[in-house]
Write an enzyme that holds these catalytic residues in place. Structure first.
Site, PDB file in Angstrom:
ATOM      1  N   THR A  13      75.807  42.731   5.213  1.00 46.41           N
ATOM      2  CA  THR A  13      76.503  42.149   4.056  1.00 46.41           C
ATOM      3  C   THR A  13      76.104  40.708   3.800  1.00 46.41           C
ATOM      4  O   THR A  13      75.979  40.285   2.643  1.00 46.41           O
ATOM      5  CB  THR A  13      78.032  42.226   4.283  1.00 46.41           C
ATOM      6  OG1 THR A  13      78.409  43.590   4.311  1.00 46.41           O
ATOM      7  CG2 THR A  13      78.805  41.535   3.175  1.00 46.41           C
ATOM      8  N   ASP A  58      71.322  48.230   5.813  1.00 42.97           N
ATOM      9  CA  ASP A  58      72.767  48.225   6.009  1.00 42.97           C
ATOM     10  C   ASP A  58      72.924  48.715   7.445  1.00 42.97           C
ATOM     11  O   ASP A  58      72.334  49.737   7.820  1.00 42.97           O
ATOM     12  CB  ASP A  58      73.414  49.208   5.026  1.00 42.97           C
ATOM     13  CG  ASP A  58      74.934  49.199   5.126  1.00 42.97           C
ATOM     14  OD1 ASP A  58      75.452  49.373   6.244  1.00 42.97           O
ATOM     15  OD2 ASP A  58      75.587  49.016   4.092  1.00 42.97           O
ATOM     16  N   THR A  90      78.010  44.036   9.967  1.00 43.86           N
ATOM     17  CA  THR A  90      79.129  44.052  10.918  1.00 43.86           C
ATOM     18  C   THR A  90      79.406  45.450  11.478  1.00 43.86           C
ATOM     19  O   THR A  90      79.937  45.566  12.582  1.00 43.86           O
ATOM     20  CB  THR A  90      80.416  43.529  10.245  1.00 43.86           C
ATOM     21  OG1 THR A  90      80.727  44.365   9.128  1.00 43.86           O
ATOM     22  CG2 THR A  90      80.272  42.090   9.803  1.00 43.86           C
ATOM     23  N   ASP A  91      79.032  46.504  10.741  1.00 44.45           N
ATOM     24  CA  ASP A  91      79.444  47.853  11.163  1.00 44.45           C
ATOM     25  C   ASP A  91      78.957  48.200  12.571  1.00 44.45           C
ATOM     26  O   ASP A  91      79.688  48.823  13.349  1.00 44.45           O
ATOM     27  CB  ASP A  91      78.934  48.909  10.167  1.00 44.45           C
ATOM     28  CG  ASP A  91      79.691  48.859   8.850  1.00 44.45           C
ATOM     29  OD1 ASP A  91      80.798  48.293   8.823  1.00 44.45           O
ATOM     30  OD2 ASP A  91      79.170  49.382   7.844  1.00 44.45           O
ATOM     31  N   ARG A 240      85.905  59.956  24.908  1.00 39.76           N
ATOM     32  CA  ARG A 240      86.906  58.949  24.521  1.00 39.76           C
ATOM     33  C   ARG A 240      88.272  59.554  24.813  1.00 39.76           C
ATOM     34  O   ARG A 240      88.815  60.344  24.040  1.00 39.76           O
ATOM     35  CB  ARG A 240      86.795  58.594  23.049  1.00 39.76           C
ATOM     36  CG  ARG A 240      85.528  57.858  22.749  1.00 39.76           C
ATOM     37  CD  ARG A 240      85.702  56.924  21.595  1.00 39.76           C
ATOM     38  NE  ARG A 240      86.397  55.698  21.974  1.00 39.76           N
ATOM     39  CZ  ARG A 240      86.773  54.762  21.120  1.00 39.76           C
ATOM     40  NH1 ARG A 240      86.553  54.933  19.841  1.00 39.76           N
ATOM     41  NH2 ARG A 240      87.376  53.670  21.529  1.00 39.76           N
ATOM     42  N   CYS A 274      91.925  53.600  23.522  1.00 36.05           N
ATOM     43  CA  CYS A 274      92.662  52.353  23.285  1.00 36.05           C
ATOM     44  C   CYS A 274      91.686  51.188  23.373  1.00 36.05           C
ATOM     45  O   CYS A 274      90.827  51.143  24.250  1.00 36.05           O
ATOM     46  CB  CYS A 274      93.750  52.152  24.338  1.00 36.05           C
ATOM     47  SG  CYS A 274      94.967  53.465  24.356  1.00 36.05           S
TER      48      CYS A 274
HETATM   49  N1  ASP Z   1      77.877  48.027   5.856  1.00 34.55           N
HETATM   50  C1  ASP Z   1      77.634  46.624   6.168  1.00 34.55           C
HETATM   51  C2  ASP Z   1      76.682  46.568   7.348  1.00 34.55           C
HETATM   52  O1  ASP Z   1      77.107  46.827   8.442  1.00 34.55           O
HETATM   53  C3  ASP Z   1      78.921  45.931   6.483  1.00 34.55           C
HETATM   54  C4  ASP Z   1      78.788  44.470   6.839  1.00 34.55           C
HETATM   55  O2  ASP Z   1      77.748  43.927   7.084  1.00 34.55           O
HETATM   56  O3  ASP Z   1      79.852  43.802   6.874  1.00 34.55           O
HETATM   57  O4  ASP Z   1      75.514  46.295   7.180  1.00 34.55           O
END
Ligand code: ASP
Length: 337
Positions: A13, A58, A90-91, A240, A274
Site C-alpha cells: 500500500t 501486493d 502489510t498483509d 492451529r 489465540c
Molecule cells: N494488500 C496490501 C499489501 O499487503 C495491504 C497493505 O499493504 O497494507 O500489499
C-alpha cells in the site's frame, strides 16, 4: 549526516495508487519519496538509495521465492550501507520479516520492515511518518536484527503480527515486549535487542506448499489432513489449535489422519489460534494425544514465525529428525529458549 541506508521497495500500500480495479503498486516510488521528504530536513536523515523489485507486488501475492529476491540485494550490498529498510505490504509483512530474520542471521545491522495503511500518494497518510522513523531506526547501532516499525512501535520481526485491518496501529507483538516506542522521543529498550551473531547467511531454495496451515474447528474431518499430506511437496503441517494447544481427541478421523501423517514423516507443529498464547500439550487430557503422535509444541511462536521457520528448516535440513530437533530452539529470538 554521512550514514547511508538502502531501501528495498517490494510493493504494498505504501507505494500504491488507485486504479479502476482498486489499489495497485506503482513503479517510480523513489521520485515520490524524494518529493515528499521536506528538503530542509534532508540533513537530519541518512543518505538513501532505493532498489525497486520487479515485479512489484501486493503482498497478498507473496510466495516463498520472493524472500530470496528481498534478501539478495541486502547480502550483496551489506558492506555499503549502515542499515536497510524493506518497504512491504502489510498483509504478509510478518511472514517476510520472520523469513528474513532466519536468513540474515549474522548481518548484525538493522533491517527495518515498514509499510502503511494509506499510500504515500494520498494527502492524509501514515506512510510518511512510518518511512521517516524507519530511516532513523535503520542507522541505530544497537539494532542487530530484523524488525517491523509501524505506527510508533518497533517490534521484533519474527514476533510481529498484523492485528488490525484498518487501524493505523496495525502491528503488535502479542507475546513479546516492543523493542521500542516512538512518540515524542525515540525510546529503544536496549536490553531486549539480540546480541551480534556469528552465524552465516543462508538463502535456501524455498518450495511453496512445503508448509501448510490447518485451523482446528468443531466437526473438522481428518480428510483435510490426509489430502494435504498426500501432496509430495508437503513436509510440515501447522495445526492451529484452541487455547493452550487443545483439539478434539475424540474425533477419531482427525486423530487417525494426524497419526498417519506423522508416521509418514511429516513434521506436525502446534500453534494456538489465540494471539496471546503458550502451548501446553497435555495440560488438558484432550491434548495429551498430541504428545503420543509426536506433534511439536510451537510454544509462544507466532503463526508467521512458525510458518517461515518451518520453510527455512525444511529447505536447509535434510532429515525430519533434525527439523523436529531444531524447531523448538530459538534461531533468531522468535521463541523464549
Ligand atoms: N494488500 C496490501 C499489501 O499487503 C495491504 C497493505 O499493504 O497494507 O500489499
Amino acid at each position: 549526516m554521512n550514514k547511508k541506508i538502502l531501501i528495498v521497495y517490494t510493493g504494498g500500500t505504501i507505494g500504491m495508487k488507485s486504479s479502476e480495479r482498486g489499489y495497485v503498486p506503482i513503479t517510480g516510488f523513489e521520485h515520490l519519496i524524494r518529493e515528499r521528504l521536506d528538503h530542509s530536513h534532508h540533513a537530519l536523515l541518512p543518505h538513501f538509495d532505493l532498489i525497486e523489485l520487479s515485479p512489484l507486488i501486493d503482498s497478498a501475492n507473496l510466495s516463498t521465492n520472493h524472500w530470496a529476491s528481498m534478501v539478495e540485494p541486502i547480502i550483496k550490498l551489506q558492506n555499503n550501507y549502515d542499515g536497510f529498510i524493506v518497504l512491504h505490504g502489510t498483509d504478509t509483512m510478518a511472514y517476510s520479516a520472520s523469513a528474513l530474520s532466519f536468513m540474515l542471521q549474522g548481518l548484525n545491522k538493522p533491517v527495518i520492515f515498514t509499510g502503511s495503511q494509506i499510500p504515500l500518494s494520498e494527502l492524509r497518510n501514515d506512510a510518511l511518518d512510518n518511512l521517516i522513523t524507519s530511516m532513523l531506526l535503520a542507522i541505530e547501532e544497537v539494532i542487530n536484527e530484523v524488525c517491523v516499525y509501524f505506527s510508533g512501535r518497533l517490534l521484533r520481526g519474527n514476533r510481529s503480527s498484523k492485528v488490525k485491518a484498518t487501524g493505523l496501529d496495525a502491528f503488535d507483538s502479542p507475546n513479546f515486549p516492543w523493542l521500542g516506542q516512538i512518540g515524542l522521543n525515540i525510546e529503544l529498550h536496549a536490553n531486549l535487542f539480540l546480541p551480534e551473531s556469528n552465524e552465516t547467511f543462508k538463502v535456501p531454495n524455498f518450495t511453496d506448499g512445503a508448509v501448510s496451515i490447518v485451523p482446528i474447528y468443531p466437526g473438522i474431518n481428518g480428510d483435510i489432513i490426509t489430502a494435504i499430506n498426500s501432496d509430495k511437496k508437503c513436509k510440515a503441517i501447522i495445526l492451529r489449535s484452541y487455547g493452550v494447544g487443545n483439539l478434539p481427541d475424540q474425533n477419531s478421523s482427525l486423530i487417525q489422519a494426524l497419526t498417519k501423517a506423522s508416521d509418514s514423516g511429516t513434521v506436525l507443529v502446534n500453534i494456538s489460534q489465540c494471539l496471546q498464547a503458550d502451548i501446553r500439550q497435555g495440560q488438558y487430557a484432550c491434548s495429551a494425544v498430541l504428545n503420543d503422535i509426536g506433534v511439536i509444541s510451537g510454544a509462544e511462536m507466532t503463526l508467521e514465525a512458525a510458518f517461515s521457520k518451518l520453510h527455512f528448516l525444511t529447505a536447509t535440513e535434510a532429515s525430519n529428525a533434525t527439523i523436529k530437533h531444531k524447531f523448538p530452539i530459538a534461531l533468531s529470538g522468535e521463541i523464549n529458549r
